[in-house]
Scaffold this motif. Structure first.
Motif, PDB file in Angstrom:
ATOM      1  N   LYS A 182       2.803  51.964  18.976  1.00 41.62           N
ATOM      2  CA  LYS A 182       2.416  51.475  17.567  1.00 41.62           C
ATOM      3  C   LYS A 182       3.709  51.554  16.663  1.00 41.62           C
ATOM      4  O   LYS A 182       4.527  52.515  16.668  1.00 41.62           O
ATOM      5  N   ALA A 183       3.938  50.625  15.890  1.00 37.53           N
ATOM      6  CA  ALA A 183       5.188  50.768  15.052  1.00 37.53           C
ATOM      7  C   ALA A 183       4.864  51.827  13.881  1.00 37.53           C
ATOM      8  O   ALA A 183       3.813  51.876  13.405  1.00 37.53           O
ATOM      9  N   ARG A 184       6.030  52.384  13.534  1.00 38.25           N
ATOM     10  CA  ARG A 184       5.893  53.499  12.434  1.00 38.25           C
ATOM     11  C   ARG A 184       6.329  52.902  11.288  1.00 38.25           C
ATOM     12  O   ARG A 184       6.238  53.582  10.031  1.00 38.25           O
ATOM     13  N   SER A 185       6.996  51.847  11.246  1.00 33.58           N
ATOM     14  CA  SER A 185       7.407  50.885   9.974  1.00 33.58           C
ATOM     15  C   SER A 185       6.846  49.439  10.087  1.00 33.58           C
ATOM     16  O   SER A 185       6.856  48.829  11.233  1.00 33.58           O
ATOM     17  N   SER A 186       6.877  48.708   9.126  1.00 34.10           N
ATOM     18  CA  SER A 186       6.470  47.107   9.033  1.00 34.10           C
ATOM     19  C   SER A 186       7.749  46.448   9.119  1.00 34.10           C
ATOM     20  O   SER A 186       7.808  45.323   9.253  1.00 34.10           O
ATOM     21  N   SER A 187       9.014  47.183   9.074  1.00 35.32           N
ATOM     22  CA  SER A 187      10.204  46.419   9.217  1.00 35.32           C
ATOM     23  C   SER A 187      10.440  45.896  10.523  1.00 35.32           C
ATOM     24  O   SER A 187      10.348  46.568  11.507  1.00 35.32           O
ATOM     25  N   ALA A 188      10.925  44.566  10.386  1.00 37.31           N
ATOM     26  CA  ALA A 188      11.074  43.807  11.765  1.00 37.31           C
ATOM     27  C   ALA A 188      12.320  44.456  12.356  1.00 37.31           C
ATOM     28  O   ALA A 188      12.521  44.577  13.567  1.00 37.31           O
ATOM     29  N   LEU A 189      13.390  44.638  11.494  1.00 39.59           N
ATOM     30  CA  LEU A 189      14.781  45.469  12.028  1.00 39.59           C
ATOM     31  C   LEU A 189      14.373  46.748  12.772  1.00 39.59           C
ATOM     32  O   LEU A 189      14.858  46.936  13.977  1.00 39.59           O
ATOM     33  N   SER A 190      13.342  47.487  12.224  1.00 38.10           N
ATOM     34  CA  SER A 190      12.958  48.737  12.774  1.00 38.10           C
ATOM     35  C   SER A 190      12.245  48.593  14.192  1.00 38.10           C
ATOM     36  O   SER A 190      12.636  49.218  14.988  1.00 38.10           O
ATOM     37  N   ARG A 191      11.337  47.564  14.196  1.00 39.97           N
ATOM     38  CA  ARG A 191      10.850  47.144  15.622  1.00 39.97           C
ATOM     39  C   ARG A 191      11.673  46.792  16.482  1.00 39.97           C
ATOM     40  O   ARG A 191      11.774  46.933  17.641  1.00 39.97           O
ATOM     41  N   ILE A 192      12.906  45.946  16.140  1.00 42.26           N
ATOM     42  CA  ILE A 192      13.886  45.272  17.110  1.00 42.26           C
ATOM     43  C   ILE A 192      14.582  46.544  17.656  1.00 42.26           C
ATOM     44  O   ILE A 192      14.905  46.713  18.578  1.00 42.26           O
ATOM     45  N   ASN A 193      14.788  47.600  16.828  1.00 41.40           N
ATOM     46  CA  ASN A 193      15.543  48.711  16.931  1.00 41.40           C
ATOM     47  C   ASN A 193      14.938  49.453  18.028  1.00 41.40           C
ATOM     48  O   ASN A 193      15.189  50.019  19.099  1.00 41.40           O
ATOM     49  N   ASP A 194      13.516  49.797  17.634  1.00 39.04           N
ATOM     50  CA  ASP A 194      12.602  50.264  18.822  1.00 39.04           C
ATOM     51  C   ASP A 194      12.688  49.740  20.173  1.00 39.04           C
ATOM     52  O   ASP A 194      12.761  50.320  21.261  1.00 39.04           O
ATOM     53  N   VAL A 195      12.448  48.494  20.267  1.00 36.28           N
ATOM     54  CA  VAL A 195      12.414  47.682  21.532  1.00 36.28           C
ATOM     55  C   VAL A 195      13.950  47.937  22.217  1.00 36.28           C
ATOM     56  O   VAL A 195      13.920  48.204  23.455  1.00 36.28           O
TER      57      VAL A 195
END
Length: 116
Positions: free
Chosen positions: A46-59
């Protein structure tokens, strides 16, 4: 490969060095055998942030974690194989075979502190 266990006064229990060496070898072995992570095979946490950049970093983190953990465990293993207790090889008695400082040497102490 030579054994890096040194008996303790309790009658042959593995040394702290041997225990940590086995621990790091286990981490490296498990990470090497792990199935590579892919979003469609394991799913995304589950994403901790709504930021797309944050999600890309997670991936990117999850995609590279297996190789990075294996590499870090390899470095720790190399350091533990280098910094191990000697058998009276230094002028002041038992010392580290890698740096010739008294045992436990600062390098082993720091690795032990960080991994336990």
């Amino acid at each position: 490969m030579a054994s890096f266990t040194t008996p303790t006064p309790r009658g042959g229990a593995p040394s702290e060095h041997a225990r940590l060496l086995r621990c790091v070898q286990g981490i490296r072995d498990r990470s090497t055998r792990a199935v590579p992570w892919e979003p469609d095979t394991v799913g995304l946490p589950k994403a901790r942030s709504s930021s797309a950049l944050s999600r890309i970093n997670d991936v990117a983190f999850y995609a590279n974690a297996r190789e990075e953990v294996t590499a870090l465990a390899g470095v720790c293993l190399d350091l533990l194989l280098l910094h191990r207790p000697g058998e009276g090889d230094t002028p002041d008695g038992d010392g580290c075979l890698g740096c010739c400082l008294s045992w436990p040497c600062p390098t082993f102490g720091e690795i032990s502190r960080l991994l336990t």
